[in-house]
Scaffold this motif. Structure first.
Motif, PDB file in Angstrom:
ATOM      1  N   LYS A   2      -1.241  -7.454 -15.180  1.00  0.00           N
ATOM      2  CA  LYS A   2      -1.152  -7.326 -13.726  1.00  0.00           C
ATOM      3  C   LYS A   2      -1.154  -8.721 -13.096  1.00  0.00           C
ATOM      4  O   LYS A   2      -2.114  -9.473 -13.233  1.00  0.00           O
ATOM      5  CB  LYS A   2      -2.340  -6.536 -13.194  1.00  0.00           C
ATOM      6  CG  LYS A   2      -2.336  -6.383 -11.672  1.00  0.00           C
ATOM      7  CD  LYS A   2      -3.550  -5.620 -11.194  1.00  0.00           C
ATOM      8  CE  LYS A   2      -3.561  -5.495  -9.677  1.00  0.00           C
ATOM      9  NZ  LYS A   2      -4.761  -4.768  -9.188  1.00  0.00           N
ATOM     10  N   PRO A   3      -0.069  -9.092 -12.375  1.00  0.00           N
ATOM     11  CA  PRO A   3      -0.044 -10.403 -11.706  1.00  0.00           C
ATOM     12  C   PRO A   3      -1.038 -10.434 -10.551  1.00  0.00           C
ATOM     13  O   PRO A   3      -1.127  -9.489  -9.773  1.00  0.00           O
ATOM     14  CB  PRO A   3       1.401 -10.516 -11.218  1.00  0.00           C
ATOM     15  CG  PRO A   3       1.878  -9.111 -11.094  1.00  0.00           C
ATOM     16  CD  PRO A   3       1.178  -8.341 -12.175  1.00  0.00           C
ATOM     17  N   LEU A   4      -1.770 -11.517 -10.436  1.00  0.00           N
ATOM     18  CA  LEU A   4      -2.738 -11.674  -9.351  1.00  0.00           C
ATOM     19  C   LEU A   4      -2.297 -12.718  -8.342  1.00  0.00           C
ATOM     20  O   LEU A   4      -2.399 -12.500  -7.132  1.00  0.00           O
ATOM     21  CB  LEU A   4      -4.104 -12.050  -9.936  1.00  0.00           C
ATOM     22  CG  LEU A   4      -4.717 -11.043 -10.919  1.00  0.00           C
ATOM     23  CD1 LEU A   4      -6.043 -11.563 -11.459  1.00  0.00           C
ATOM     24  CD2 LEU A   4      -4.893  -9.676 -10.271  1.00  0.00           C
ATOM     25  N   PHE A  22      -0.672 -11.725  -4.884  1.00  0.00           N
ATOM     26  CA  PHE A  22      -0.183 -10.359  -5.045  1.00  0.00           C
ATOM     27  C   PHE A  22      -1.194  -9.320  -4.577  1.00  0.00           C
ATOM     28  O   PHE A  22      -0.813  -8.229  -4.130  1.00  0.00           O
ATOM     29  CB  PHE A  22       0.181 -10.106  -6.503  1.00  0.00           C
ATOM     30  CG  PHE A  22       1.379 -10.888  -6.968  1.00  0.00           C
ATOM     31  CD1 PHE A  22       2.661 -10.485  -6.658  1.00  0.00           C
ATOM     32  CD2 PHE A  22       1.216 -12.048  -7.706  1.00  0.00           C
ATOM     33  CE1 PHE A  22       3.761 -11.205  -7.075  1.00  0.00           C
ATOM     34  CE2 PHE A  22       2.304 -12.782  -8.134  1.00  0.00           C
ATOM     35  CZ  PHE A  22       3.588 -12.359  -7.818  1.00  0.00           C
ATOM     36  N   ASN A  23      -2.469  -9.616  -4.663  1.00  0.00           N
ATOM     37  CA  ASN A  23      -3.493  -8.664  -4.222  1.00  0.00           C
ATOM     38  C   ASN A  23      -3.417  -8.404  -2.726  1.00  0.00           C
ATOM     39  O   ASN A  23      -3.798  -7.322  -2.255  1.00  0.00           O
ATOM     40  CB  ASN A  23      -4.889  -9.183  -4.586  1.00  0.00           C
ATOM     41  CG  ASN A  23      -5.165  -9.107  -6.069  1.00  0.00           C
ATOM     42  OD1 ASN A  23      -4.687  -8.201  -6.745  1.00  0.00           O
ATOM     43  ND2 ASN A  23      -5.911 -10.069  -6.586  1.00  0.00           N
ATOM     44  N   GLU A  24      -2.929  -9.378  -1.974  1.00  0.00           N
ATOM     45  CA  GLU A  24      -2.829  -9.205  -0.525  1.00  0.00           C
ATOM     46  C   GLU A  24      -1.565  -8.454  -0.111  1.00  0.00           C
ATOM     47  O   GLU A  24      -1.474  -7.963   1.014  1.00  0.00           O
ATOM     48  CB  GLU A  24      -2.845 -10.570   0.168  1.00  0.00           C
ATOM     49  CG  GLU A  24      -4.187 -11.297   0.059  1.00  0.00           C
ATOM     50  CD  GLU A  24      -4.164 -12.637   0.776  1.00  0.00           C
ATOM     51  OE1 GLU A  24      -3.049 -13.041   1.214  1.00  0.00           O
ATOM     52  OE2 GLU A  24      -5.217 -13.278   0.883  1.00  0.00           O
ATOM     53  N   LEU A  25      -0.595  -8.368  -1.024  1.00  0.00           N
ATOM     54  CA  LEU A  25       0.665  -7.717  -0.675  1.00  0.00           C
ATOM     55  C   LEU A  25       0.515  -6.207  -0.565  1.00  0.00           C
ATOM     56  O   LEU A  25       1.021  -5.584   0.355  1.00  0.00           O
ATOM     57  CB  LEU A  25       1.734  -8.056  -1.712  1.00  0.00           C
ATOM     58  CG  LEU A  25       2.159  -9.527  -1.781  1.00  0.00           C
ATOM     59  CD1 LEU A  25       3.202  -9.708  -2.873  1.00  0.00           C
ATOM     60  CD2 LEU A  25       2.719  -9.979  -0.444  1.00  0.00           C
ATOM     61  N   TYR A  31       5.152  -3.936  -5.466  1.00  0.00           N
ATOM     62  CA  TYR A  31       5.773  -4.974  -4.652  1.00  0.00           C
ATOM     63  C   TYR A  31       7.282  -4.809  -4.688  1.00  0.00           C
ATOM     64  O   TYR A  31       7.862  -4.440  -5.706  1.00  0.00           O
ATOM     65  CB  TYR A  31       5.425  -6.379  -5.170  1.00  0.00           C
ATOM     66  CG  TYR A  31       4.026  -6.503  -5.722  1.00  0.00           C
ATOM     67  CD1 TYR A  31       2.911  -6.325  -4.917  1.00  0.00           C
ATOM     68  CD2 TYR A  31       3.828  -6.808  -7.063  1.00  0.00           C
ATOM     69  CE1 TYR A  31       1.635  -6.433  -5.426  1.00  0.00           C
ATOM     70  CE2 TYR A  31       2.548  -6.921  -7.584  1.00  0.00           C
ATOM     71  CZ  TYR A  31       1.457  -6.724  -6.756  1.00  0.00           C
ATOM     72  OH  TYR A  31       0.204  -6.825  -7.277  1.00  0.00           O
ATOM     73  N   LEU A  32       7.920  -5.100  -3.584  1.00  0.00           N
ATOM     74  CA  LEU A  32       9.369  -5.089  -3.498  1.00  0.00           C
ATOM     75  C   LEU A  32       9.824  -6.464  -3.031  1.00  0.00           C
ATOM     76  O   LEU A  32       9.441  -6.918  -1.947  1.00  0.00           O
ATOM     77  CB  LEU A  32       9.848  -4.020  -2.508  1.00  0.00           C
ATOM     78  CG  LEU A  32      11.365  -3.930  -2.294  1.00  0.00           C
ATOM     79  CD1 LEU A  32      12.055  -3.555  -3.598  1.00  0.00           C
ATOM     80  CD2 LEU A  32      11.687  -2.937  -1.187  1.00  0.00           C
ATOM     81  N   ILE A  33      10.595  -7.128  -3.853  1.00  0.00           N
ATOM     82  CA  ILE A  33      11.096  -8.461  -3.519  1.00  0.00           C
ATOM     83  C   ILE A  33      12.550  -8.311  -3.083  1.00  0.00           C
ATOM     84  O   ILE A  33      13.403  -7.909  -3.887  1.00  0.00           O
ATOM     85  CB  ILE A  33      10.975  -9.413  -4.716  1.00  0.00           C
ATOM     86  CG1 ILE A  33       9.504  -9.549  -5.120  1.00  0.00           C
ATOM     87  CG2 ILE A  33      11.562 -10.783  -4.381  1.00  0.00           C
ATOM     88  CD1 ILE A  33       9.285 -10.397  -6.356  1.00  0.00           C
ATOM     89  N   VAL A  34      12.817  -8.602  -1.826  1.00  0.00           N
ATOM     90  CA  VAL A  34      14.164  -8.408  -1.283  1.00  0.00           C
ATOM     91  C   VAL A  34      14.659  -9.700  -0.648  1.00  0.00           C
ATOM     92  O   VAL A  34      13.879 -10.593  -0.324  1.00  0.00           O
ATOM     93  CB  VAL A  34      14.186  -7.276  -0.226  1.00  0.00           C
ATOM     94  CG1 VAL A  34      13.795  -5.946  -0.860  1.00  0.00           C
ATOM     95  CG2 VAL A  34      13.252  -7.604   0.934  1.00  0.00           C
TER      96      VAL A  34
END
Length: 246
Positions: A2-4, A22-25, A31-34
């Protein structure tokens, strides 16, 4: 895994410092990276891959260090968790004017209490440690976990044996494969033992048949039972006739 968090500078189209928590996202970890083509989406994944393995996809290897003239010195720091452990991996990338320094490539491992319990330094040692933690080598990670921009076709076009190996690694079924292989090896050994024993028994029956045939030539053995039907009766009959003869 799990990325942090991910932090880097001087990478791809990002000449400055980039920091992602990433925890704040999303508390659910999705997560969706667009963004438009060329915005630098794949670079985020390249940074993770390089942090873990010191490599990116071969067709992007020359683009990992930013080409901007005023870029910051290129470095990557990736924090992730796996099981009950947290890992921070740090890489400072080599440039034409600055070779890679082993001490600038390191990984630190922390337990549930946040206590550092292990440190690994050196590019190769860090990569090997990350492979051991994730259970994937760099090719498997790039092929299955990232699959950037159309590379999913790489996996779809892979041979059956290649897909099988990757999927076995991802889902942790290699232990079952080893058990099956061991059982097959044991079964083949048992079959070889059976074939050997059958050959020995066949030779022994040939001797018995030859001796029984010679006994039939004597009148007192005319009623000799067929040994293939009841070997014990045959032996008993011969023993009785021998007692009479003596």
């Amino acid at each position: 895994m799990k990325p942090l968090s991910l932090s880097f500078s001087g990478i791809g189209p990002y000449p400055g410092r980039v920091e992602i928590n990433f925890n704040e996202l999303n508390p659910k970890g999705l997560y969706l990276i667009v963004g438009p083509t060329g915005a630098g989406k794949t670079t985020l994944f390249d940074a993770m891959a390089y942090a873990l393995y010191g490599k990116v996809a071969s067709d992007r290897a020359s683009d990992i260090v930013s080409a901007y003239e005023n870029r910051l010195p290129p470095d990557i720091e990736f924090t992730f968790s796996h099981g009950d452990r947290t890992y921070i991996v740090h890489r400072e990338l080599a440039t034409p004017s600055k070779p890679s320094i082993p001490s600038k490539q390191w990984l630190r491992e922390f337990n549930q209490k946040g206590q550092e319990i292990n440190t690994v330094t050196g590019a190769k040692a860090v990569s090997e440690k990350c492979s051991a933690v994730t259970g994937l080598n760099v090719d498997e990670f790039l092929q299955v976990i990232l699959l950037p921009q159309g590379k999913f076709q790489r996996f779809l076009m892979a041979t059956g044996s290649e897909k099988q190996k990757v999927l076995q690694t991802i889902f942790g079924t290699m232990i079952y494969r080893k058990v099956v292989d061991q059982l097959r090896e044991t079964a083949e050994g048992l079959r070889a033992d059976v074939r050997r024993d059958e050959a020995i028994v066949g030779e022994q029956w040939a001797v018995i048949d030859a001796n029984v045939q010679s006994l039939y030539n004597n009148a007192i053995f005319a009623a000799l039972p067929d040994p293939h039907e009841n070997i014990n009766a045959t032996v008993a009959f011969v023993a009785e006739r021998l007692v009479e003869l003596l």
